[in-house]
Design an enzyme around this catalytic site. Structure first.
Site, PDB file in Angstrom:
ATOM      1  N   LEU A 179      39.809 -32.094  86.396  1.00 16.33           N
ATOM      2  CA  LEU A 179      38.727 -31.276  86.950  1.00 16.33           C
ATOM      3  C   LEU A 179      38.978 -30.963  88.424  1.00 16.33           C
ATOM      4  O   LEU A 179      39.801 -31.615  89.072  1.00 16.33           O
ATOM      5  CB  LEU A 179      37.410 -32.034  86.777  1.00 16.33           C
ATOM      6  CG  LEU A 179      37.038 -32.315  85.312  1.00 16.33           C
ATOM      7  CD1 LEU A 179      35.965 -33.387  85.226  1.00 16.33           C
ATOM      8  CD2 LEU A 179      36.588 -31.040  84.617  1.00 16.33           C
ATOM      9  N   PRO A 180      38.230 -29.991  88.987  1.00 17.01           N
ATOM     10  CA  PRO A 180      38.520 -29.571  90.361  1.00 17.01           C
ATOM     11  C   PRO A 180      38.324 -30.664  91.429  1.00 17.01           C
ATOM     12  O   PRO A 180      39.195 -30.850  92.269  1.00 17.01           O
ATOM     13  CB  PRO A 180      37.544 -28.410  90.594  1.00 17.01           C
ATOM     14  CG  PRO A 180      37.209 -27.902  89.235  1.00 17.01           C
ATOM     15  CD  PRO A 180      37.259 -29.098  88.328  1.00 17.01           C
ATOM     16  N   THR A 223      42.636 -34.651  91.192  1.00 12.53           N
ATOM     17  CA  THR A 223      42.803 -35.174  92.552  1.00 12.53           C
ATOM     18  C   THR A 223      41.417 -35.209  93.192  1.00 12.53           C
ATOM     19  O   THR A 223      40.809 -34.149  93.409  1.00 12.53           O
ATOM     20  CB  THR A 223      43.722 -34.264  93.390  1.00 12.53           C
ATOM     21  OG1 THR A 223      44.988 -34.190  92.745  1.00 12.53           O
ATOM     22  CG2 THR A 223      43.911 -34.818  94.798  1.00 12.53           C
ATOM     23  N   LYS A 226      48.238 -40.531  96.187  1.00 11.38           N
ATOM     24  CA  LYS A 226      48.328 -39.059  96.139  1.00 11.38           C
ATOM     25  C   LYS A 226      47.996 -38.435  97.507  1.00 11.38           C
ATOM     26  O   LYS A 226      48.734 -37.584  98.009  1.00 11.38           O
ATOM     27  CB  LYS A 226      47.362 -38.543  95.056  1.00 11.38           C
ATOM     28  CG  LYS A 226      47.107 -37.073  95.032  1.00 11.38           C
ATOM     29  CD  LYS A 226      48.194 -36.297  94.361  1.00 11.38           C
ATOM     30  CE  LYS A 226      47.943 -34.799  94.478  1.00 11.38           C
ATOM     31  NZ  LYS A 226      49.037 -34.004  93.989  1.00 11.38           N
ATOM     32  N   LYS A 269      42.801 -28.818 100.598  1.00 10.82           N
ATOM     33  CA  LYS A 269      41.907 -29.742  99.874  1.00 10.82           C
ATOM     34  C   LYS A 269      42.410 -31.184 100.025  1.00 10.82           C
ATOM     35  O   LYS A 269      41.636 -32.101 100.326  1.00 10.82           O
ATOM     36  CB  LYS A 269      41.870 -29.345  98.382  1.00 10.82           C
ATOM     37  CG  LYS A 269      41.094 -30.330  97.522  1.00 10.82           C
ATOM     38  CD  LYS A 269      41.317 -30.164  96.029  1.00 10.82           C
ATOM     39  CE  LYS A 269      40.816 -31.406  95.303  1.00 10.82           C
ATOM     40  NZ  LYS A 269      41.071 -31.421  93.872  1.00 10.82           N
TER      41      LYS A 269
HETATM   42  P1  NAD Z   1      41.515 -25.319  87.787  1.00 14.32           P
HETATM   43  O1  NAD Z   1      40.378 -24.891  88.628  1.00 14.32           O
HETATM   44  O2  NAD Z   1      42.508 -24.319  87.314  1.00 14.32           O
HETATM   45  O3  NAD Z   1      40.936 -26.076  86.474  1.00 14.32           O
HETATM   46  C1  NAD Z   1      39.795 -26.862  86.444  1.00 14.32           C
HETATM   47  C2  NAD Z   1      39.101 -26.606  85.116  1.00 14.32           C
HETATM   48  O4  NAD Z   1      37.991 -27.502  85.007  1.00 14.32           O
HETATM   49  C3  NAD Z   1      38.545 -25.186  84.974  1.00 14.32           C
HETATM   50  O5  NAD Z   1      39.062 -24.597  83.798  1.00 14.32           O
HETATM   51  C4  NAD Z   1      37.025 -25.387  84.902  1.00 14.32           C
HETATM   52  O6  NAD Z   1      36.380 -24.462  84.046  1.00 14.32           O
HETATM   53  C5  NAD Z   1      36.966 -26.801  84.350  1.00 14.32           C
HETATM   54  N1  NAD Z   1      35.680 -27.479  84.590  1.00 14.32           N
HETATM   55  C6  NAD Z   1      35.014 -27.624  85.771  1.00 14.32           C
HETATM   56  N2  NAD Z   1      33.884 -28.354  85.572  1.00 14.32           N
HETATM   57  C7  NAD Z   1      33.853 -28.672  84.256  1.00 14.32           C
HETATM   58  C8  NAD Z   1      32.943 -29.385  83.438  1.00 14.32           C
HETATM   59  N3  NAD Z   1      31.841 -29.940  83.933  1.00 14.32           N
HETATM   60  N4  NAD Z   1      33.211 -29.504  82.113  1.00 14.32           N
HETATM   61  C9  NAD Z   1      34.330 -28.947  81.600  1.00 14.32           C
HETATM   62  N5  NAD Z   1      35.235 -28.254  82.316  1.00 14.32           N
HETATM   63  C10 NAD Z   1      34.993 -28.114  83.627  1.00 14.32           C
HETATM   64  O7  NAD Z   1      42.251 -26.481  88.602  1.00 14.32           O
HETATM   65  P2  NAD Z   1      43.754 -27.034  88.379  1.00 14.32           P
HETATM   66  O8  NAD Z   1      44.704 -26.270  89.223  1.00 14.32           O
HETATM   67  O9  NAD Z   1      44.002 -27.184  86.923  1.00 14.32           O
HETATM   68  O10 NAD Z   1      43.609 -28.467  89.083  1.00 14.32           O
HETATM   69  C11 NAD Z   1      42.919 -29.527  88.453  1.00 14.32           C
HETATM   70  C12 NAD Z   1      43.066 -30.766  89.322  1.00 14.32           C
HETATM   71  O11 NAD Z   1      44.459 -31.086  89.469  1.00 14.32           O
HETATM   72  C13 NAD Z   1      42.508 -30.590  90.739  1.00 14.32           C
HETATM   73  O12 NAD Z   1      41.855 -31.776  91.105  1.00 14.32           O
HETATM   74  C14 NAD Z   1      43.761 -30.331  91.581  1.00 14.32           C
HETATM   75  O13 NAD Z   1      43.608 -30.738  92.922  1.00 14.32           O
HETATM   76  C15 NAD Z   1      44.788 -31.176  90.856  1.00 14.32           C
HETATM   77  N6  NAD Z   1      46.177 -30.731  91.014  1.00 14.32           N
HETATM   78  C16 NAD Z   1      46.493 -29.409  90.915  1.00 14.32           C
HETATM   79  C17 NAD Z   1      47.818 -29.002  91.059  1.00 14.32           C
HETATM   80  C18 NAD Z   1      48.196 -27.544  90.948  1.00 14.32           C
HETATM   81  O14 NAD Z   1      49.340 -27.197  91.301  1.00 14.32           O
HETATM   82  N7  NAD Z   1      47.324 -26.682  90.442  1.00 14.32           N
HETATM   83  C19 NAD Z   1      48.837 -29.949  91.291  1.00 14.32           C
HETATM   84  C20 NAD Z   1      48.485 -31.306  91.340  1.00 14.32           C
HETATM   85  C21 NAD Z   1      47.157 -31.677  91.203  1.00 14.32           C
END
Ligand code: NAD
Length: 294
Positions: free
Chosen positions: A65-66, A94, A169, A244
């Protein structure tokens, strides 16, 4: 076959969940986005109508999740009240260390085994099943957590007890943010002193200035062909994501009293980059801001 509830099918989660399905597990998927659910169904997962429904028969619950607020509320409202008590709960988002520890403590109080397991590696590693997981959990739970994460992983390392996965992290990414800015400053100074960028690279990469930001992810286009600097800083690791993580590091430093003056400066500089509208570009575009090109 393990029954996996996977919640959060965004940029990272969709590929991670697909790799669990490819490994032969039954994946019940949930996301607030209908498109994400439809895609999950095409990839062989069972879409759930709610988070409650997704977790109710799960052996393992994985969340991606975000931010901390999303994880805290989903655990309190859907996961802890509805998941079977012997389910293994793994949060791969994260988030801030305090939220990770609160969620793990609440889960443990209700008899669950829980872990924070944030990842390193972007969407390519999420899709390719080659993420590095940093795990905070009880030692006796680690073997089962490792088994559950394996279809998505290149490496799985236990950092210590709850919250230490998130600590690893944010410390790693604070170091990365600082070292990238340092590398960018060095290139900008070299340029203003009339030193050729490739020559500076050839020397620094074999001298004591060598670091990952220079030799694997060079912000100056040319020396490292695979780096996003050669693609107009598109793709890669978004500056907004770096911001972030730097904010999480500063928040943790404030709570723990650790001095992080360079972490604070890095947060301010990435804040400026994002404010100027470059949050979606790769974080190495910092070079162009320091050169006065943005
Ligand atoms: P994203 O915003 O693409 O995906 C998050 C998903 O969570 C969305 O599809 C959203 O609809 C869903 N969501 C939010 N609240 C919800 C709820 N209550 N119930 C169900 N679904 C819900 O984000 P991402 O890029 O996939 O990143 C996710 C996590 O991974 C973050 O914490 C980010 O910091 C971490 N991260 C991302 C990357 C990257 O390169 N994108 C790399 C390492 C870590």
């Amino acid at each position: 076959m393990t029954r996996i509830a996977f919640i959060g099918l965004g940029n990272m989660g969709s590929g991670m969940a697909a790799n669990q399905a490819k490994a032969g597990h039954q994946v019940v998927a949930f996301d607030l986005s209908r498109e994400a659910l439809a895609k999950a169904q095409e990839q062989g997962m069972k879409p759930a109508a709610s988070a409650h429904e997704a977790v109710k028969d799960a052996d393992v619950v994985i969340t991606m999740l975000p931010a901390g607020e999303h994880v805290r509320s989903l655990y309190a409202e859907a996961i802890l009240p509805n998941a079977p008590k012997d389910a293994l709960l793994i949060d791969c988002s994260t988030i801030d260390v305090d939220s990770a520890r609160t969620v793990a403590r609440d889960a443990a109080m209700q008899g669950f085994r829980a872990a924070d397991a944030p990842v390193s590696g972007g969407t390519a590693a999420a899709n390719g099943g080659s993420l590095t997981f940093m795990v905070g959990c009880r030692e006796q739970d680690f073997a089962d957590i490792e088994t559950a994460l394996k279809p998505m992983a290149k490496a799985i390392i236990r950092a210590g007890d709850s919250g230490t996965g998130q600590a690893a992290k944010i410390c790693n990414n604070m170091l990365l943010g600082i070292s990238m800015i340092g590398t960018c400053e060095a290139f900008a100074l070299a340029e203003s002193l009339g030193l050729d960028a490739q020559k500076f690279y050839d020397i620094a990469s074999k001298a004591s200035g060598q670091c990952w930001s220079l030799t694997s992810y060079c912000p100056w286009p040319g020396p490292v062909p695979a780096a996003p600097s050669n693609r107009e800083y598109e793709g890669g690791f978004a500056a907004a994501m770096m911001l972030k993580d730097l904010k999480l590091a500063q928040q943790a430093a404030d709570t723990s009293g650790a001095p992080t003056p360079l972490g604070g400066a890095a947060e301010a500089l990435y804040g400026e980059l994002v404010q100027r509208g470059f949050g979606n570009r790769d974080f190495s575009i910092m070079l162009q801001m320091l050169r006065g090109q943005l």
